[in-house]
Design a protein around this motif. Sequence first.
Motif, PDB file in Angstrom:
ATOM      1  N   GLU A 174       0.809  -1.061   0.096  1.00  0.00           N
ATOM      2  CA  GLU A 174      -0.209   0.031  -0.008  1.00  0.00           C
ATOM      3  C   GLU A 174       0.877   1.436  -0.066  1.00  0.00           C
ATOM      4  O   GLU A 174       2.078   1.327   0.378  1.00  0.00           O
ATOM      5  CB  GLU A 174      -0.823  -0.004   1.291  1.00  0.00           C
ATOM      6  CG  GLU A 174      -1.773  -1.197   1.497  1.00  0.00           C
ATOM      7  CD  GLU A 174      -2.471  -1.079   2.702  1.00  0.00           C
ATOM      8  OE1 GLU A 174      -3.594  -2.126   2.927  1.00  0.00           O
ATOM      9  OE2 GLU A 174      -1.899  -0.482   3.597  1.00  0.00           O
TER      10      GLU A 174
ATOM     11  N   HIS B 146       0.697   5.177   1.393  1.00  0.00           N
ATOM     12  CA  HIS B 146      -0.285   5.901   2.537  1.00  0.00           C
ATOM     13  C   HIS B 146       0.217   7.252   2.461  1.00  0.00           C
ATOM     14  O   HIS B 146       1.387   7.607   2.423  1.00  0.00           O
ATOM     15  CB  HIS B 146       0.202   5.303   3.877  1.00  0.00           C
ATOM     16  CG  HIS B 146      -0.472   4.253   4.128  1.00  0.00           C
ATOM     17  ND1 HIS B 146      -0.786   3.551   5.493  1.00  0.00           N
ATOM     18  CD2 HIS B 146      -0.946   3.286   3.556  1.00  0.00           C
ATOM     19  CE1 HIS B 146      -1.005   2.313   5.370  1.00  0.00           C
ATOM     20  NE2 HIS B 146      -1.284   1.994   4.202  1.00  0.00           N
TER      21      HIS B 146
ATOM     22  N   VAL C 123      -5.304   8.149   3.402  1.00  0.00           N
ATOM     23  CA  VAL C 123      -5.456   7.681   1.873  1.00  0.00           C
ATOM     24  C   VAL C 123      -4.659   6.741   1.537  1.00  0.00           C
ATOM     25  O   VAL C 123      -3.266   6.940   1.635  1.00  0.00           O
ATOM     26  CB  VAL C 123      -5.276   9.043   0.872  1.00  0.00           C
ATOM     27  CG1 VAL C 123      -5.960   8.440  -0.503  1.00  0.00           C
ATOM     28  CG2 VAL C 123      -6.562   9.965   1.125  1.00  0.00           C
ATOM     29  N   LYS C 124      -4.928   5.328   1.388  1.00  0.00           N
ATOM     30  CA  LYS C 124      -4.370   4.311   0.954  1.00  0.00           C
ATOM     31  C   LYS C 124      -4.655   4.010  -0.703  1.00  0.00           C
ATOM     32  O   LYS C 124      -5.741   3.998  -1.102  1.00  0.00           O
ATOM     33  CB  LYS C 124      -4.968   3.087   1.865  1.00  0.00           C
ATOM     34  CG  LYS C 124      -4.666   3.016   3.034  1.00  0.00           C
ATOM     35  CD  LYS C 124      -5.375   1.684   3.639  1.00  0.00           C
ATOM     36  CE  LYS C 124      -5.622   1.663   5.044  1.00  0.00           C
ATOM     37  NZ  LYS C 124      -6.067   0.162   5.447  1.00  0.00           N
ATOM     38  N   ARG C 125      -3.502   3.660  -1.207  1.00  0.00           N
ATOM     39  CA  ARG C 125      -3.606   3.213  -2.534  1.00  0.00           C
ATOM     40  C   ARG C 125      -2.915   1.898  -2.611  1.00  0.00           C
ATOM     41  O   ARG C 125      -1.984   1.704  -2.176  1.00  0.00           O
ATOM     42  CB  ARG C 125      -3.048   4.347  -3.550  1.00  0.00           C
ATOM     43  CG  ARG C 125      -3.735   5.564  -3.616  1.00  0.00           C
ATOM     44  CD  ARG C 125      -2.942   6.807  -4.499  1.00  0.00           C
ATOM     45  NE  ARG C 125      -3.761   8.103  -4.609  1.00  0.00           N
ATOM     46  CZ  ARG C 125      -3.999   8.809  -3.750  1.00  0.00           C
ATOM     47  NH1 ARG C 125      -3.260   8.629  -2.477  1.00  0.00           N
ATOM     48  NH2 ARG C 125      -4.372   9.763  -4.062  1.00  0.00           N
TER      49      ARG C 125
ATOM     50  N   HIS D 155      -6.688   0.648  -6.577  1.00  0.00           N
ATOM     51  CA  HIS D 155      -7.740   1.116  -5.880  1.00  0.00           C
ATOM     52  C   HIS D 155      -7.383   2.083  -4.754  1.00  0.00           C
ATOM     53  O   HIS D 155      -6.178   2.295  -4.407  1.00  0.00           O
ATOM     54  CB  HIS D 155      -8.494  -0.009  -4.948  1.00  0.00           C
ATOM     55  CG  HIS D 155      -9.213  -1.044  -5.819  1.00  0.00           C
ATOM     56  ND1 HIS D 155     -10.259  -0.909  -6.435  1.00  0.00           N
ATOM     57  CD2 HIS D 155      -8.436  -2.314  -6.040  1.00  0.00           C
ATOM     58  CE1 HIS D 155     -10.381  -2.079  -7.261  1.00  0.00           C
ATOM     59  NE2 HIS D 155      -9.344  -2.966  -6.779  1.00  0.00           N
ATOM     60  N   PHE D 156      -8.267   2.732  -4.289  1.00  0.00           N
ATOM     61  CA  PHE D 156      -8.071   3.710  -2.939  1.00  0.00           C
ATOM     62  C   PHE D 156      -9.050   3.711  -1.841  1.00  0.00           C
ATOM     63  O   PHE D 156     -10.424   3.299  -2.257  1.00  0.00           O
ATOM     64  CB  PHE D 156      -7.860   5.181  -3.341  1.00  0.00           C
ATOM     65  CG  PHE D 156      -8.768   5.859  -3.087  1.00  0.00           C
ATOM     66  CD1 PHE D 156      -8.752   6.862  -2.187  1.00  0.00           C
ATOM     67  CD2 PHE D 156     -10.035   6.253  -3.965  1.00  0.00           C
ATOM     68  CE1 PHE D 156      -9.894   7.955  -2.070  1.00  0.00           C
ATOM     69  CE2 PHE D 156     -11.134   7.157  -3.903  1.00  0.00           C
ATOM     70  CZ  PHE D 156     -10.987   7.719  -2.784  1.00  0.00           C
ATOM     71  N   GLU D 157      -8.530   3.751  -0.659  1.00  0.00           N
ATOM     72  CA  GLU D 157      -9.471   3.689   0.638  1.00  0.00           C
ATOM     73  C   GLU D 157      -9.161   4.863   1.156  1.00  0.00           C
ATOM     74  O   GLU D 157      -7.928   5.521   1.269  1.00  0.00           O
ATOM     75  CB  GLU D 157      -9.374   2.638   1.495  1.00  0.00           C
ATOM     76  CG  GLU D 157      -9.877   1.082   0.603  1.00  0.00           C
ATOM     77  CD  GLU D 157      -9.487   0.224   1.716  1.00  0.00           C
ATOM     78  OE1 GLU D 157     -10.009  -0.984   1.503  1.00  0.00           O
ATOM     79  OE2 GLU D 157      -8.822   0.222   2.539  1.00  0.00           O
ATOM     80  N   ALA D 158     -10.207   5.426   1.798  1.00  0.00           N
ATOM     81  CA  ALA D 158      -9.764   6.687   2.647  1.00  0.00           C
ATOM     82  C   ALA D 158     -10.413   6.513   4.021  1.00  0.00           C
ATOM     83  O   ALA D 158     -11.647   6.180   4.120  1.00  0.00           O
ATOM     84  CB  ALA D 158     -10.114   8.158   2.145  1.00  0.00           C
ATOM     85  N   PHE D 159      -9.813   7.093   5.160  1.00  0.00           N
ATOM     86  CA  PHE D 159     -10.392   6.861   6.752  1.00  0.00           C
ATOM     87  C   PHE D 159     -10.175   8.050   7.337  1.00  0.00           C
ATOM     88  O   PHE D 159      -8.981   8.679   7.350  1.00  0.00           O
ATOM     89  CB  PHE D 159      -9.822   5.571   7.246  1.00  0.00           C
ATOM     90  CG  PHE D 159     -10.020   4.367   6.699  1.00  0.00           C
ATOM     91  CD1 PHE D 159     -11.118   3.714   7.073  1.00  0.00           C
ATOM     92  CD2 PHE D 159      -9.153   3.669   5.741  1.00  0.00           C
ATOM     93  CE1 PHE D 159     -11.321   2.478   6.284  1.00  0.00           C
ATOM     94  CE2 PHE D 159      -9.640   2.631   4.902  1.00  0.00           C
ATOM     95  CZ  PHE D 159     -10.733   2.052   5.570  1.00  0.00           C
TER      96      PHE D 159
ATOM     97  N   GLU E  19     -14.708   5.150   7.629  1.00  0.00           N
ATOM     98  CA  GLU E  19     -14.485   5.065   6.189  1.00  0.00           C
ATOM     99  C   GLU E  19     -14.909   6.471   5.546  1.00  0.00           C
ATOM    100  O   GLU E  19     -16.035   6.998   5.817  1.00  0.00           O
ATOM    101  CB  GLU E  19     -14.958   4.026   5.537  1.00  0.00           C
ATOM    102  CG  GLU E  19     -14.307   3.818   4.091  1.00  0.00           C
ATOM    103  CD  GLU E  19     -14.498   2.541   3.468  1.00  0.00           C
ATOM    104  OE1 GLU E  19     -14.372   2.258   2.336  1.00  0.00           O
ATOM    105  OE2 GLU E  19     -15.314   1.560   3.900  1.00  0.00           O
TER     106      GLU E  19
ATOM    107  N   THR F 150     -15.708   8.570   1.958  1.00  0.00           N
ATOM    108  CA  THR F 150     -15.556   8.636   0.299  1.00  0.00           C
ATOM    109  C   THR F 150     -15.166   9.673  -0.412  1.00  0.00           C
ATOM    110  O   THR F 150     -14.619   9.544  -1.610  1.00  0.00           O
ATOM    111  CB  THR F 150     -17.163   8.623  -0.006  1.00  0.00           C
ATOM    112  OG1 THR F 150     -17.949   9.842   0.654  1.00  0.00           O
ATOM    113  CG2 THR F 150     -18.016   7.264   0.499  1.00  0.00           C
TER     114      THR F 150
END
Length: 182
Positions: A28, A30, A53-55, A59-63, A84, A86
């Motif tokens: 990942e 970060h 923000v994780k890539r 994909h990406f996720e954000a928390f 989480e 969006t």
Amino acid sequence: MIEVELKGYADEKIFERVREKYKLLRREYHEDTYFQHPCRDFSKTDEALRIRVKRFNGHFEAFMTYKGPKLDRESKTRKEIEVELTDPDKYAEILERLGFVEVLTITKVREKYYVEKGVVIALDEVENIGKFIEIETLVEDQEKIEEAVEHLRAILEELGVKHFERRSYLELLMERSKNGDS
């Protein structure tokens, strides 16, 4: 739940031992942006608020994560609340409009490895401060922290970790910039 976490300084030998012994979950990228409360100094209360923000794998996720004060003297164990997101930029804008101030963004490459049920190791290459290894698990209550710390420490020591670090990457980078080592 309480996150029990230990972190140690690492080098390429420790990274290789982990890569040989455990199963890679994913790599990942970060970006962790930390915010300061307008009325409370998190550096004094040992708290943190960040947007991560994780890539990974396209994909990406954000928390958004709130981290409470450390709960013991040996580890980085603390209560965490994570939500989480969006649209991380909009959440950052909301925080700034409420008076929160962006402190610093930390970037790192993280490799996550499965150790055993409930235990994960992260190999981190943190921009401007180097290589680290983190190991974590979750416990339900404070009475189980000491046992979990001992177990996690034994795994890291078996991998060759000799120097442990309780300070967060944010604290390490802030100290470094304060000392003029940027």
